[in-house]
Scaffold this motif. Structure first.
Motif, PDB file in Angstrom:
ATOM      1  N   ARG A  87     -27.818 -15.862 -18.809  1.00  0.00           N
ATOM      2  CA  ARG A  87     -28.186 -17.075 -19.544  1.00  0.00           C
ATOM      3  C   ARG A  87     -27.654 -17.058 -20.972  1.00  0.00           C
ATOM      4  O   ARG A  87     -27.697 -18.085 -21.660  1.00  0.00           O
ATOM      5  N   LEU A  88     -27.206 -15.898 -21.424  1.00  0.00           N
ATOM      6  CA  LEU A  88     -26.737 -15.755 -22.799  1.00  0.00           C
ATOM      7  C   LEU A  88     -25.219 -15.814 -22.914  1.00  0.00           C
ATOM      8  O   LEU A  88     -24.674 -15.608 -24.000  1.00  0.00           O
ATOM      9  N   LEU A  89     -24.530 -16.055 -21.783  1.00  0.00           N
ATOM     10  CA  LEU A  89     -23.078 -16.178 -21.828  1.00  0.00           C
ATOM     11  C   LEU A  89     -22.672 -17.239 -22.852  1.00  0.00           C
ATOM     12  O   LEU A  89     -23.389 -18.225 -23.037  1.00  0.00           O
ATOM     13  N   PRO A  90     -21.585 -17.018 -23.581  1.00  0.00           N
ATOM     14  CA  PRO A  90     -20.520 -16.036 -23.361  1.00  0.00           C
ATOM     15  C   PRO A  90     -20.762 -14.649 -23.965  1.00  0.00           C
ATOM     16  O   PRO A  90     -19.826 -13.841 -24.033  1.00  0.00           O
ATOM     17  N   LYS A  91     -21.968 -14.363 -24.428  1.00  0.00           N
ATOM     18  CA  LYS A  91     -22.235 -12.990 -24.867  1.00  0.00           C
ATOM     19  C   LYS A  91     -21.934 -12.025 -23.729  1.00  0.00           C
ATOM     20  O   LYS A  91     -22.276 -12.285 -22.585  1.00  0.00           O
ATOM     21  N   HIS A  92     -21.296 -10.911 -24.054  1.00  0.00           N
ATOM     22  CA  HIS A  92     -21.041  -9.901 -23.027  1.00  0.00           C
ATOM     23  C   HIS A  92     -22.378  -9.347 -22.548  1.00  0.00           C
ATOM     24  O   HIS A  92     -23.188  -8.901 -23.355  1.00  0.00           O
ATOM     25  N   PRO A  93     -22.661  -9.379 -21.238  1.00  0.00           N
ATOM     26  CA  PRO A  93     -23.980  -8.993 -20.741  1.00  0.00           C
ATOM     27  C   PRO A  93     -24.337  -7.534 -21.050  1.00  0.00           C
ATOM     28  O   PRO A  93     -23.495  -6.639 -20.938  1.00  0.00           O
TER      29      PRO A  93
END
Length: 215
Positions: A133-139
């Protein structure tokens, strides 16, 4: 949960809410019939029997898991979406009363403790859902932890499965569906004027629900 016929939603809609929210309250009764509750994230799945399976976990220090017998323990999981107060003044028609709008799903089934070795995969699936759900943050993944720390954290939780039959699913979307167009438009305007996230979300749901009914 009492479900008013006008507000009932089907299993597909209930499942979408479970997947979207993925957070709820698990309730289990102790031997004296006193309820014990915990608030927690979860992953919901459909089953071949047309029910749901929900995977979740509690802290090992939380004694709730000790109430679960090997044969399974009756349990209730509640999941609630946005909610908001409706003022009668917004309706634009006389002789109205206040109400509260909300969306909720109640799941009644049997709760089981899973083997300890199932814990790491469950925790990976859970974190992956919310990291996506936080993309484009790298998971974030558990690989960022050292092995001993990861093992210690995994041992600190108990993984659970809630098996819910089709008749254990109660769901409703209480969005004044029983009222007319004037009342809907007035309530939607009033909610949007409030501006808080929950009121705005309810207004959007009401607008979508009315548009679908109107054809």
């Amino acid at each position: 949960m009492y479900v008013h016929p006008a507000f009932h939603i089907d299993h597909d809609q209930a499942f979408r809410l479970l997947q979207d929210r993925a957070f709820g309250t698990l309730v289990v009764a102790d031997p004296a019939a006193r309820p014990a509750a915990v608030h927690l994230p979860f992953l919901a799945h459909r089953t071949a029997e047309q029910g749901f399976r929900v995977e979740l976990h509690v802290a090992r220090a939380n004694r709730l898991h000790e109430l679960i017998s090997p044969e399974g323990q009756p349990a209730l999981l509640t999941c609630q979406g946005p909610d908001a107060y409706i003022s009668p003044d917004w309706y634009g028609t006389p002789n109205q009363v206040p109400t509260w709008t909300y969306v909720a799903v109640h799941l009644t089934g049997k709760l089981f403790v899973l083997p300890e070795q199932d814990g790491p995969a469950h925790l990976d699936r859970l974190s992956a859902k919310f990291e996506n759900r936080l993309l484009p943050k790298h998971p974030w993944t558990a690989d960022k932890m050292n092995v001993s720390r990861r093992a210690a954290m995994t041992r600190a939780v108990v993984t659970l499965d809630l098996i819910v039959p089709p008749d254990g699913i109660d769901a409703q979307s209480k969005l004044i569906q029983h009222k007319g167009s004037v009342e809907h438009q007035g309530a939607i305007a009033g909610l949007r004027a409030r501006g808080d996230a929950s009121s705005v979300a309810i207004a959007a749901m009401m607008e979508k629900s009315w548009a679908a009914r109107d054809g």
